[in-house]
Design an enzyme around this catalytic site. Structure first.
Site, PDB file in Angstrom:
ATOM      1  N   GLY A  11     -27.867   4.210   7.799  1.00 28.24           N
ATOM      2  CA  GLY A  11     -27.540   4.951   6.496  1.00 28.24           C
ATOM      3  C   GLY A  11     -27.127   4.132   5.482  1.00 28.24           C
ATOM      4  O   GLY A  11     -27.072   2.914   5.636  1.00 28.24           O
ATOM      5  N   ASP A  32      -9.802   8.182   5.408  1.00 34.09           N
ATOM      6  CA  ASP A  32      -9.864   6.875   5.872  1.00 34.09           C
ATOM      7  C   ASP A  32     -11.313   6.058   6.534  1.00 34.09           C
ATOM      8  O   ASP A  32     -11.004   5.225   7.182  1.00 34.09           O
ATOM      9  CB  ASP A  32      -8.874   6.513   6.457  1.00 34.09           C
ATOM     10  CG  ASP A  32      -8.726   7.148   7.803  1.00 34.09           C
ATOM     11  OD1 ASP A  32      -9.448   8.104   8.029  1.00 34.09           O
ATOM     12  OD2 ASP A  32      -7.832   7.141   8.806  1.00 34.09           O
ATOM     13  N   GLU A  40     -31.144  -5.928  13.263  1.00 34.84           N
ATOM     14  CA  GLU A  40     -31.706  -5.428  14.469  1.00 34.84           C
ATOM     15  C   GLU A  40     -32.015  -4.037  14.732  1.00 34.84           C
ATOM     16  O   GLU A  40     -31.098  -3.295  14.092  1.00 34.84           O
ATOM     17  CB  GLU A  40     -31.002  -6.083  15.724  1.00 34.84           C
ATOM     18  CG  GLU A  40     -31.870  -5.873  17.030  1.00 34.84           C
ATOM     19  CD  GLU A  40     -31.220  -6.756  18.251  1.00 34.84           C
ATOM     20  OE1 GLU A  40     -30.094  -7.213  17.839  1.00 34.84           O
ATOM     21  OE2 GLU A  40     -31.561  -6.385  19.314  1.00 34.84           O
TER      22      GLU A  40
END
Lengths: 244, 244
Positions: A46, A84, A116
């Site tokens: 992401g 958070d 990786e």
DNA sequence: GCAAAAGTGTTCTCGGTACACCCATGC
DNA sequence: GCATGGGTGTACCGAGAACACTTTTGC
């Protein structure tokens, strides 16, 4: 006119839960992060959404850059926005799941985010201590996949173009985490007329070779247009097991 | 370490598609905006998420502030993030749908965002030229509701605490946009054992008064815990109509 | 008494499920 | 020839769907 500047201080990311199927195991592709935060942790592929990029485009770009994947089945699942959840500031993330043909590609990190890239069995993910709230995202996406696979024939996205009925059944069993009755499964799948019998056989197996089939995308389109529902029910065998 | 500041320049909002049911009509609550952008346009009740607020909290706050609604059924549906969807900058929005008992409350705008609050029939929404991409959000949420109502007994969230079976049937017909067979519907609903027969009757109606029922939330909880599926199928009458 | 909606049972069909044996191949 | 998975048919059951008439109330 009010001043809205104070609201324009957040960022957003996309995260992909990439499913693959191998032998009889459902897997997820993870990266080992090489930048902060959570450096050296396993995480979903992401990244930040760019200022001039919409969400789906960002998800596809990230798939390509971090995992080398192109042209895959992709669907938005849910957004996560706990206050958070990211140490750098307020970051909302949009979770996607995608389905890939696992033997098709060899993950090669060529970027400075992933050090990786590796496939993990879905069942092992909970031991990895994933970065951020990624474990929750995996759980939600897996549930979504379980549901979707009963409603649309997306299972085919996880198999090679030619496959046997047993492979297809194993796939469903892996996703649904249950056992299916062989004869009933075949009857049901074949009665949908979404498979093309290729008149080819498996080769080199130490048992009676199985017929190979191919998914009929054209027919599927026809069905979609006239509204149609696809479903696979599970066997009740496991209940007997539970009793004994 | 890289500098991520350039990513922290976006904002995000929540928008609510609020469904209500009245007589035999499925409705949506809209506000008339009294601030830019899209001042004087009808729009979904939505607003910026505050820096210290998570997504669900923001959705509930907005429901309260803009529509005076509290304690309602609320579910996240999808995020929308087209690059140019908001004229003030990059703004992603998270769409929620919520279900409310319509006769329960009288929408009173007491804020400086909504100049007016009003219920509209779902079928009229496409004529209103809603602000932003809100029309698409309504469509997606309506589709989601259609699907969800077949799978969970959320319909009850839209009805008053005491209701008749016919009211319940009309609700399902409005959501599913189809006709249902009265006898089959009642058989199916009653066989689920999720209704409490109140031994009370409708009063003051110019026809045989109907029995009143109440939804059994406790029993529903039990069902949920042991995994259970709720479904309502449509009648095939409409096909006959289509032919004639 | 009439309009308007409530309430009620049966038959048929179809899809779901359970279940056990022979077949083709590699070694 | 044996181990391994491939392939096949039937009987039962239950849920879904179709369908029409009597009942109770307000006026």
């Amino acid at each position: 006119m009010k001043n809205f500047d104070s609201y324009f201080k957040s960022a957003f990311t996309v995260d992909n839960v990439i499913f693959g199927f191998d032998e009889s195991d459902l897997k997820i592709l993870l990266i080992k992060r090489q930048e902060d935060p959570y450096i050296d942790h396993w995480a979903l592929p992401g990244y930040f959404v760019l200022p001039d990029e919409d969400l789906n485009t960002a998800a596809r770009r990230v798939l390509k850059q971090l995992a080398g994947l192109d042209n895959v089945y992709l669907e938005q699942v849910k957004s996560f926005g706990a206050v958070d959840r990211h140490p750098f500031g307020r970051v909302i993330t949009v979770a996607y799941y995608s389905l890939v043909k696992i033997d098709n590609f060899n993950p090669q990190p060529d970027n400075d985010v992933a050090k990786e890239v590796r496939w993990f069995s879905v069942s092992d993910v909970s031991n990895l201590n994933l970065a951020f709230d990624h474990e929750e995202m995996v759980d939600v996406c897996f549930e979504t996949l379980k549901h979707q696979v009963r409603v649309r024939p997306i299972g085919f996205e996880l198999l090679p173009p030619k496959f046997t009925l047993t492979e297809l059944q194993h796939l469903y069993e892996a996703i649904l985490e249950t056992d299916l009755d062989k004869r009933n499964f075949r009857k049901k799948i074949l009665s949908m007329n979404l498979l093309i019998d290729l008149d080819e056989m498996q080769a080199g197996v130490a048992h009676r070779p199985a017929k190979l089939y191919q998914f009929d995308y054209d027919k599927y389109q026809e069905f979609l247009e006239e509204g149609f529902s696809f479903e696979v029910k599970e066997s009740k065998r496991k209940e007997r097991q539970a009793v004994s």
